[in-house]
Design a protein around this motif. Structure first.
Motif, PDB file in Angstrom:
ATOM      1  N   LEU A  72       0.845  -1.190   0.000  1.00 32.81           N
ATOM      2  CA  LEU A  72       0.000   0.000   0.000  1.00 32.81           C
ATOM      3  C   LEU A  72       0.879   1.237   0.000  1.00 32.81           C
ATOM      4  O   LEU A  72       1.945   1.252   0.631  1.00 32.81           O
ATOM      5  CB  LEU A  72      -0.892   0.030   1.251  1.00 32.81           C
ATOM      6  CG  LEU A  72      -1.760  -1.186   1.518  1.00 32.81           C
ATOM      7  CD1 LEU A  72      -2.408  -1.078   2.902  1.00 32.81           C
ATOM      8  CD2 LEU A  72      -2.822  -1.341   0.438  1.00 32.81           C
ATOM      9  N   ARG A  73       0.409   2.278  -0.677  1.00 32.93           N
ATOM     10  CA  ARG A  73       1.135   3.551  -0.678  1.00 32.93           C
ATOM     11  C   ARG A  73       0.144   4.656  -0.326  1.00 32.93           C
ATOM     12  O   ARG A  73      -0.781   4.945  -1.079  1.00 32.93           O
ATOM     13  CB  ARG A  73       1.766   3.809  -2.043  1.00 32.93           C
ATOM     14  CG  ARG A  73       2.646   5.058  -2.105  1.00 32.93           C
ATOM     15  CD  ARG A  73       3.296   5.159  -3.475  1.00 32.93           C
ATOM     16  NE  ARG A  73       4.224   6.275  -3.563  1.00 32.93           N
ATOM     17  CZ  ARG A  73       3.886   7.521  -3.910  1.00 32.93           C
ATOM     18  NH1 ARG A  73       2.601   7.791  -4.207  1.00 32.93           N
ATOM     19  NH2 ARG A  73       4.792   8.477  -3.971  1.00 32.93           N
ATOM     20  N   ASP A 119      17.653  -1.618  -4.503  1.00 34.31           N
ATOM     21  CA  ASP A 119      17.371  -1.528  -5.939  1.00 34.31           C
ATOM     22  C   ASP A 119      15.874  -1.416  -6.245  1.00 34.31           C
ATOM     23  O   ASP A 119      15.365  -2.036  -7.186  1.00 34.31           O
ATOM     24  CB  ASP A 119      17.953  -2.745  -6.669  1.00 34.31           C
ATOM     25  CG  ASP A 119      19.466  -2.841  -6.505  1.00 34.31           C
ATOM     26  OD1 ASP A 119      20.107  -1.779  -6.425  1.00 34.31           O
ATOM     27  OD2 ASP A 119      19.983  -3.973  -6.433  1.00 34.31           O
ATOM     28  N   GLY A 120      15.161  -0.646  -5.435  1.00 35.99           N
ATOM     29  CA  GLY A 120      13.754  -0.420  -5.703  1.00 35.99           C
ATOM     30  C   GLY A 120      12.827  -1.555  -5.311  1.00 35.99           C
ATOM     31  O   GLY A 120      11.643  -1.529  -5.651  1.00 35.99           O
ATOM     32  N   ALA A 165       6.607  -4.582   6.798  1.00 34.07           N
ATOM     33  CA  ALA A 165       7.447  -3.398   6.969  1.00 34.07           C
ATOM     34  C   ALA A 165       6.669  -2.163   6.567  1.00 34.07           C
ATOM     35  O   ALA A 165       5.797  -2.211   5.687  1.00 34.07           O
ATOM     36  CB  ALA A 165       8.719  -3.510   6.136  1.00 34.07           C
ATOM     37  N   VAL A 166       6.978  -1.069   7.218  1.00 29.86           N
ATOM     38  CA  VAL A 166       6.452   0.240   6.841  1.00 29.86           C
ATOM     39  C   VAL A 166       7.643   1.119   6.498  1.00 29.86           C
ATOM     40  O   VAL A 166       8.621   1.187   7.242  1.00 29.86           O
ATOM     41  CB  VAL A 166       5.608   0.861   7.970  1.00 29.86           C
ATOM     42  CG1 VAL A 166       5.213   2.276   7.625  1.00 29.86           C
ATOM     43  CG2 VAL A 166       4.368   0.007   8.226  1.00 29.86           C
ATOM     44  N   LEU A 167       7.541   1.769   5.351  1.00 31.15           N
ATOM     45  CA  LEU A 167       8.652   2.544   4.814  1.00 31.15           C
ATOM     46  C   LEU A 167       8.217   3.963   4.472  1.00 31.15           C
ATOM     47  O   LEU A 167       7.018   4.236   4.341  1.00 31.15           O
ATOM     48  CB  LEU A 167       9.187   1.868   3.522  1.00 31.15           C
ATOM     49  CG  LEU A 167       9.499   0.375   3.593  1.00 31.15           C
ATOM     50  CD1 LEU A 167       8.285  -0.432   3.122  1.00 31.15           C
ATOM     51  CD2 LEU A 167      10.694   0.022   2.726  1.00 31.15           C
ATOM     52  N   THR A 168       9.190   4.842   4.340  1.00 31.97           N
ATOM     53  CA  THR A 168       8.913   6.202   3.884  1.00 31.97           C
ATOM     54  C   THR A 168       9.796   6.524   2.686  1.00 31.97           C
ATOM     55  O   THR A 168      10.800   5.873   2.444  1.00 31.97           O
ATOM     56  CB  THR A 168       9.165   7.229   5.000  1.00 31.97           C
ATOM     57  OG1 THR A 168      10.496   7.077   5.501  1.00 31.97           O
ATOM     58  CG2 THR A 168       8.159   7.076   6.117  1.00 31.97           C
ATOM     59  N   VAL A 223       9.468 -13.076   0.384  1.00 32.08           N
ATOM     60  CA  VAL A 223       8.913 -12.549  -0.852  1.00 32.08           C
ATOM     61  C   VAL A 223       9.622 -11.240  -1.199  1.00 32.08           C
ATOM     62  O   VAL A 223      10.080 -10.515  -0.305  1.00 32.08           O
ATOM     63  CB  VAL A 223       7.390 -12.326  -0.710  1.00 32.08           C
ATOM     64  CG1 VAL A 223       7.092 -11.235   0.305  1.00 32.08           C
ATOM     65  CG2 VAL A 223       6.735 -12.018  -2.034  1.00 32.08           C
ATOM     66  N   VAL A 224       9.755 -10.964  -2.491  1.00 22.59           N
ATOM     67  CA  VAL A 224      10.309  -9.703  -2.963  1.00 22.59           C
ATOM     68  C   VAL A 224       9.177  -8.888  -3.573  1.00 22.59           C
ATOM     69  O   VAL A 224       8.458  -9.363  -4.459  1.00 22.59           O
ATOM     70  CB  VAL A 224      11.430  -9.937  -3.996  1.00 22.59           C
ATOM     71  CG1 VAL A 224      11.940  -8.591  -4.509  1.00 22.59           C
ATOM     72  CG2 VAL A 224      12.576 -10.732  -3.371  1.00 22.59           C
ATOM     73  N   LEU A 225       9.037  -7.638  -3.097  1.00 22.35           N
ATOM     74  CA  LEU A 225       7.917  -6.789  -3.489  1.00 22.35           C
ATOM     75  C   LEU A 225       8.425  -5.436  -3.966  1.00 22.35           C
ATOM     76  O   LEU A 225       9.527  -5.011  -3.591  1.00 22.35           O
ATOM     77  CB  LEU A 225       6.972  -6.583  -2.288  1.00 22.35           C
ATOM     78  CG  LEU A 225       6.326  -7.838  -1.705  1.00 22.35           C
ATOM     79  CD1 LEU A 225       5.634  -7.510  -0.387  1.00 22.35           C
ATOM     80  CD2 LEU A 225       5.338  -8.438  -2.699  1.00 22.35           C
ATOM     81  N   PRO A 226       7.628  -4.725  -4.747  1.00 25.76           N
ATOM     82  CA  PRO A 226       8.028  -3.373  -5.150  1.00 25.76           C
ATOM     83  C   PRO A 226       8.045  -2.435  -3.945  1.00 25.76           C
ATOM     84  O   PRO A 226       7.169  -2.505  -3.075  1.00 25.76           O
ATOM     85  CB  PRO A 226       6.954  -2.968  -6.157  1.00 25.76           C
ATOM     86  CG  PRO A 226       5.782  -3.838  -5.863  1.00 25.76           C
ATOM     87  CD  PRO A 226       6.340  -5.130  -5.365  1.00 25.76           C
ATOM     88  N   ALA A 227       9.041  -1.561  -3.906  1.00 29.17           N
ATOM     89  CA  ALA A 227       9.189  -0.641  -2.774  1.00 29.17           C
ATOM     90  C   ALA A 227       8.441   0.664  -2.984  1.00 29.17           C
ATOM     91  O   ALA A 227       8.384   1.493  -2.069  1.00 29.17           O
ATOM     92  CB  ALA A 227      10.661  -0.353  -2.529  1.00 29.17           C
TER      93      ALA A 227
END
Length: 446
Positions: A392-393, A431-432, A442-445, A412-416
């Motif tokens: 989610l974004r 690498d994205g 995970a939660v990212l910014t 699993v590898v997911l889009p960042a």
């Protein structure tokens, strides 16, 4: 047919508030179903709750959402006096100390207003039972007195078949005046707003008459209605409430994670997003009426649930104990709520293992939301979706928060989604892409 009413914007402080939701009678260890049915002796137990306020601050929360605190016969929702603190909790002085202690720590206080019904032991209804239509309080209740004889039961409606709960007449000016009086009384005493219990059972036109009257005196008060189903956006527009409980999102989080069905969760989030043009919903993954989230989804994936809660729009609340991954299953029987309304210890417990992980996740996610108050009304896009993985974004034109969930037993590898920093959870960002461990989140910014 629409009957929209002019609504004022929600108070500015709501964008920054996150609630710790407490069921007070259970929290302090009061007897929920006393054999006498009535209470006289005051037990000064609210200090037990006051002792936990530093824990609320340690979590990063700044709101105390209290369940029923008014005098009642049993569980608090069968009110017998809206102007008296339940003697099992304490008295006016105890309540004033609690509110002052909360405000001294920057914690706002919300009360639970039970205005759809009262308990059968309420003096207003007892007068009706004794005096019939001649009782001064008769206008509070919708009664067909035709054929009634003294000594017969009063033919009044109950709430959802619960005989101890007597429905009020919401077409009556007397009921409207009573609710305004109760609300303003406790706002004068320092509270910051109201949770409107069973708001879905009350005609929206009633709230549209009551709430503006209260706001005339307390324009900074906030009102969130308990709404379990229906067109919540239209309910908010018609009622002038600021918010409603977001049960559809709660259900989507619960079932989506428990059933390893990210499609259900994504659908609930998309539906949630549609509400934002009208209002910011009151969001939760646990409350006093539902099975605890750790029991609903499993202790190992509680982090996934709260990651969604704190990174999508709304006004979030944490049900007290969920931050320790406490378990409890609600059952449909007398006493079936007891497991999710337990007595709390004198002080927060020392925790380890899963409980510590869940506690630290709450602290990290609350801190993240504190740094990004714009999340309150920001829209969320689904970036990646399959059965067991979801990205989610939630973003504005300048900032973004990305939430990634893996419900699979494999990494699993997911889009960042353009994120550059891991803020909470555990993931390897390169690498994205984001590599999540088995059953990781995970939660990212950006």
């Amino acid at each position: 047919m629409d009957h929209d009413v002019d609504r004022t914007p929600e108070p500015a402080w709501v964008e920054h508030v996150m609630w710790w939701h407490v069921y007070p009678l259970g929290f302090v260890g009061a007897e929920i179903r006393p054999t006498s049915g009535r209470h006289g002796t005051v037990e000064h137990r609210l200090g037990h709750l006051e002792a936990w306020l530093d824990h609320v601050v340690d979590l990063g929360l700044n709101g105390l959402l209290l369940g029923p605190v008014f005098a009642s016969s049993t569980h608090g929702y069968d009110t017998v006096d809206h102007f008296r603190i339940d003697p099992r909790l304490g008295d006016d002085d105890d309540f004033d100390r609690l509110v002052t202690a909360a405000h001294d720590r920057g914690i706002r206080v919300l009360l639970d207003g039970v205005f759809n019904h009262v308990g059968r032991e309420h003096p207003a209804f007892r007068a009706l039972a004794e005096q019939g239509p001649d009782a001064e309080t008769a206008p509070l209740f919708a009664v067909d007195w035709d054929g009634w004889q003294p000594g017969q039961p009063v033919p009044v409606g109950s709430f959802e078949g619960h005989d101890i709960l007597v429905a009020l007449d919401h077409t009556s000016t007397a009921t409207e005046d009573l609710v305004v009086q109760v609300m303003t009384h406790w706002l004068e005493r320092g509270i910051d707003g109201w949770r409107l219990d069973a708001a879905y059972a009350v005609p929206q036109a009633f709230w549209a008459r009551v709430l503006p009257r209260v706001r005339e005196r307390f324009p900074d008060a906030w009102f969130s209605g308990e709404v379990i189903h229906g067109d919540t956006a239209q309910i908010v527009r018609e009622s002038t409430m600021d918010s409603t409980t977001q049960y559809e999102l709660w259900q989507g989080i619960w079932h989506g994670i428990a059933d390893r069905n990210c499609y259900e969760l994504a659908h609930a989030i998309e539906r949630h997003d549609e509400l934002l043009t009208t209002f910011a919903p009151s969001t939760f993954v646990g409350n006093h009426d539902v099975t605890r989230i750790a029991s609903a989804v499993g202790e190992g994936v509680v982090g996934h649930a709260i990651a969604v809660l704190f990174t999508v729009a709304g006004t979030p609340s944490v049900y007290a104990g969920d931050e320790f991954a406490w378990t409890g299953v609600k059952e449909d029987r007398e006493g079936g709520d007891d497991a999710v309304r337990p007595t709390f210890p004198a002080a927060p417990p020392a925790v380890s293992g899963t409980a510590a992980d869940v506690l630290h996740a709450h602290q990290a996610l609350v801190a993240l939301r504190r740094r990004h108050p714009w999340l309150h009304r920001a829209h969320t896009d689904v970036v990646h979706l399959d059965n067991t993985a979801l990205v989610l974004r939630t973003a504005t034109d300048r900032e973004a928060v990305v939430t990634a969930l893996n419900l699979s037993p494999e990494p699993v590898v997911l889009p960042a989604a353009d994120a550059t920093r891991v803020e909470a959870g555990a993931g390897d960002l390169r690498d994205g892409t984001l590599r999540l461990p088995a059953a990781g989140w995970a939660v990212l910014t950006r």
